[in-house]
Design a protein around this motif. Structure first.
Motif, PDB file in Angstrom:
ATOM      1  N   VAL A  29      79.453  56.096  70.131  1.00  0.00           N
ATOM      2  CA  VAL A  29      78.290  56.339  70.981  1.00  0.00           C
ATOM      3  C   VAL A  29      77.136  56.906  70.155  1.00  0.00           C
ATOM      4  CG1 VAL A  29      77.404  57.759  72.882  1.00  0.00           C
ATOM      5  CG2 VAL A  29      79.589  56.573  73.131  1.00  0.00           C
ATOM      6  N   PHE A  30      77.432  57.897  69.314  1.00  0.00           N
ATOM      7  CA  PHE A  30      76.371  58.480  68.504  1.00  0.00           C
ATOM      8  C   PHE A  30      75.940  57.540  67.379  1.00  0.00           C
ATOM      9  CE2 PHE A  30      77.950  62.355  70.589  1.00  0.00           C
ATOM     10  CZ  PHE A  30      76.743  62.816  71.092  1.00  0.00           C
ATOM     11  N   LEU A  31      76.855  56.719  66.878  1.00  0.00           N
ATOM     12  CA  LEU A  31      76.482  55.732  65.862  1.00  0.00           C
ATOM     13  C   LEU A  31      75.528  54.685  66.444  1.00  0.00           C
ATOM     14  CD1 LEU A  31      76.802  54.684  62.981  1.00  0.00           C
ATOM     15  CD2 LEU A  31      78.793  53.386  63.773  1.00  0.00           C
ATOM     16  N   MET A  32      75.793  54.245  67.671  1.00  0.00           N
ATOM     17  CA  MET A  32      74.868  53.303  68.320  1.00  0.00           C
ATOM     18  C   MET A  32      73.499  53.944  68.505  1.00  0.00           C
ATOM     19  SD  MET A  32      77.036  51.115  71.136  1.00  0.00           S
ATOM     20  CE  MET A  32      77.696  52.522  72.002  1.00  0.00           C
ATOM     21  N   ALA A  33      73.485  55.190  68.952  1.00  0.00           N
ATOM     22  CA  ALA A  33      72.206  55.880  69.182  1.00  0.00           C
ATOM     23  C   ALA A  33      71.406  56.005  67.896  1.00  0.00           C
ATOM     24  CB  ALA A  33      72.463  57.258  69.796  1.00  0.00           C
ATOM     25  N   ILE A  39      66.596  51.541  63.418  1.00  0.00           N
ATOM     26  CA  ILE A  39      65.987  50.209  63.568  1.00  0.00           C
ATOM     27  C   ILE A  39      64.505  50.324  63.924  1.00  0.00           C
ATOM     28  CG2 ILE A  39      65.947  48.162  65.066  1.00  0.00           C
ATOM     29  CD1 ILE A  39      69.033  48.305  65.038  1.00  0.00           C
ATOM     30  N   ASP A  40      64.174  51.286  64.801  1.00  0.00           N
ATOM     31  CA  ASP A  40      62.773  51.444  65.209  1.00  0.00           C
ATOM     32  C   ASP A  40      62.486  52.910  65.531  1.00  0.00           C
ATOM     33  OD1 ASP A  40      60.172  51.174  66.070  1.00  0.00           O
ATOM     34  OD2 ASP A  40      60.605  49.581  67.515  1.00  0.00           O
ATOM     35  N   MET A  41      62.294  53.683  64.479  1.00  0.00           N
ATOM     36  CA  MET A  41      62.030  55.110  64.654  1.00  0.00           C
ATOM     37  C   MET A  41      60.739  55.323  65.447  1.00  0.00           C
ATOM     38  SD  MET A  41      63.540  57.987  64.004  1.00  0.00           S
ATOM     39  CE  MET A  41      64.686  57.695  62.666  1.00  0.00           C
ATOM     40  N   GLY A  42      59.777  54.416  65.296  1.00  0.00           N
ATOM     41  CA  GLY A  42      58.524  54.525  66.040  1.00  0.00           C
ATOM     42  C   GLY A  42      58.738  54.428  67.547  1.00  0.00           C
ATOM     43  N   ALA A  43      59.627  53.535  67.962  1.00  0.00           N
ATOM     44  CA  ALA A  43      59.916  53.407  69.394  1.00  0.00           C
ATOM     45  C   ALA A  43      60.576  54.676  69.926  1.00  0.00           C
ATOM     46  CB  ALA A  43      60.805  52.198  69.650  1.00  0.00           C
ATOM     47  N   THR A  44      61.484  55.232  69.135  1.00  0.00           N
ATOM     48  CA  THR A  44      62.127  56.489  69.546  1.00  0.00           C
ATOM     49  C   THR A  44      61.087  57.595  69.658  1.00  0.00           C
ATOM     50  OG1 THR A  44      64.199  55.836  68.493  1.00  0.00           O
ATOM     51  CG2 THR A  44      63.895  58.181  68.937  1.00  0.00           C
ATOM     52  N   ALA A  45      60.194  57.663  68.679  1.00  0.00           N
ATOM     53  CA  ALA A  45      59.126  58.672  68.719  1.00  0.00           C
ATOM     54  C   ALA A  45      58.239  58.461  69.947  1.00  0.00           C
ATOM     55  CB  ALA A  45      58.295  58.620  67.440  1.00  0.00           C
ATOM     56  N   LEU A  59      60.747  64.980  65.655  1.00  0.00           N
ATOM     57  CA  LEU A  59      61.893  65.172  66.537  1.00  0.00           C
ATOM     58  C   LEU A  59      62.826  63.967  66.520  1.00  0.00           C
ATOM     59  CD1 LEU A  59      60.254  66.976  69.592  1.00  0.00           C
ATOM     60  CD2 LEU A  59      61.693  67.960  67.795  1.00  0.00           C
ATOM     61  N   ALA A  60      62.272  62.774  66.389  1.00  0.00           N
ATOM     62  CA  ALA A  60      63.107  61.576  66.301  1.00  0.00           C
ATOM     63  C   ALA A  60      63.980  61.627  65.044  1.00  0.00           C
ATOM     64  CB  ALA A  60      62.239  60.325  66.299  1.00  0.00           C
ATOM     65  N   TRP A  61      63.398  62.036  63.927  1.00  0.00           N
ATOM     66  CA  TRP A  61      64.170  62.166  62.696  1.00  0.00           C
ATOM     67  C   TRP A  61      65.209  63.283  62.804  1.00  0.00           C
ATOM     68  CZ3 TRP A  61      65.117  58.910  59.017  1.00  0.00           C
ATOM     69  CH2 TRP A  61      64.231  57.868  58.798  1.00  0.00           C
ATOM     70  N   CYS A  62      64.861  64.385  63.454  1.00  0.00           N
ATOM     71  CA  CYS A  62      65.839  65.471  63.672  1.00  0.00           C
ATOM     72  C   CYS A  62      67.019  64.964  64.494  1.00  0.00           C
ATOM     73  CB  CYS A  62      65.185  66.656  64.372  1.00  0.00           C
ATOM     74  SG  CYS A  62      64.054  67.587  63.336  1.00  0.00           S
ATOM     75  N   ALA A  63      66.728  64.206  65.535  1.00  0.00           N
ATOM     76  CA  ALA A  63      67.790  63.638  66.370  1.00  0.00           C
ATOM     77  C   ALA A  63      68.670  62.698  65.553  1.00  0.00           C
ATOM     78  CB  ALA A  63      67.189  62.909  67.570  1.00  0.00           C
ATOM     79  N   ALA A  64      68.058  61.885  64.702  1.00  0.00           N
ATOM     80  CA  ALA A  64      68.820  60.940  63.878  1.00  0.00           C
ATOM     81  C   ALA A  64      69.746  61.680  62.913  1.00  0.00           C
ATOM     82  CB  ALA A  64      67.869  60.023  63.117  1.00  0.00           C
ATOM     83  N   VAL A  65      69.242  62.722  62.278  1.00  0.00           N
ATOM     84  CA  VAL A  65      70.074  63.497  61.348  1.00  0.00           C
ATOM     85  C   VAL A  65      71.229  64.138  62.102  1.00  0.00           C
ATOM     86  CG1 VAL A  65      70.094  65.538  59.851  1.00  0.00           C
ATOM     87  CG2 VAL A  65      68.245  63.863  59.659  1.00  0.00           C
ATOM     88  N   LEU A  66      70.932  64.738  63.250  1.00  0.00           N
ATOM     89  CA  LEU A  66      71.990  65.349  64.059  1.00  0.00           C
ATOM     90  C   LEU A  66      73.051  64.318  64.432  1.00  0.00           C
ATOM     91  CD1 LEU A  66      73.257  67.640  65.725  1.00  0.00           C
ATOM     92  CD2 LEU A  66      71.768  66.946  67.613  1.00  0.00           C
TER      93      LEU A  66
END
Length: 144
Positions: A29-33, A39-45, A59-66
């Motif tokens: 689940v977290f790997l998919m997220a 794939i598109d950090m801009g869309a997440t942002a 915050l998007a990058w923080c979420a990705a690292v977590l």
């Protein structure tokens, strides 16, 4: 004494398989997220900005690292209980921030997304209490 360090009789194979399957599901689940983020950090942002948070790309990058750290913890069993608790807090935050009551009037499906986060939270809390199991689990030298 925690359940992770208690010596107990060998588990039946189905229990070991269930624990490992649960760990793989959490990791998946977290790997998919995190994959969607990469794939598109801009869309997440953009999604984060739309929810009203400042510094959305940061915050998007923080979420990705977590999420990467959580995947590693769930796959290896390292710091498993702590990771499950952090993941639970993260999932609870996501439920309220992105699918909470303020979203229900505009889209009733948001209530379903909100509730789904609580079922995931329940599994994470259960996992935090019971630990990663004894198979395929990294343990620091001091805990062996």
């Amino acid at each position: 004494m925690s359940s992770e360090t208690t010596q107990s009789p060998a588990q039946p194979p189905w229990q070991t398989a269930a624990i490992l399957t649960g760990r793989l599901i959490f990791a998946a689940v977290f790997l998919m997220a995190v994959t969607f983020k990469f794939i598109d950090m801009g869309a997440t942002a953009g999604y984060i900005a739309a929810a009203g948070f400042p510094f959305p790309l940061f915050l998007a990058w923080c979420a990705a690292v977590l999420e990467v750290v959580l995947v590693l913890c769930f796959l290896t069993g390292a710091f498993f209980s702590q990771a499950a608790l952090v993941a639970g807090a993260y999932v609870l935050f996501l439920a309220f921030a992105f699918h909470g009551p303020s979203h229900w009037a505009g889209n009733q499906a948001e209530f379903g997304f909100f509730v789904d986060h609580f079922t995931f939270l329940a599994g994470l809390l259960f996992a935090a209490v019971h630990g990663p199991g004894r198979m395929l689990t990294w343990k620091p030298a001091s805990a062996r």
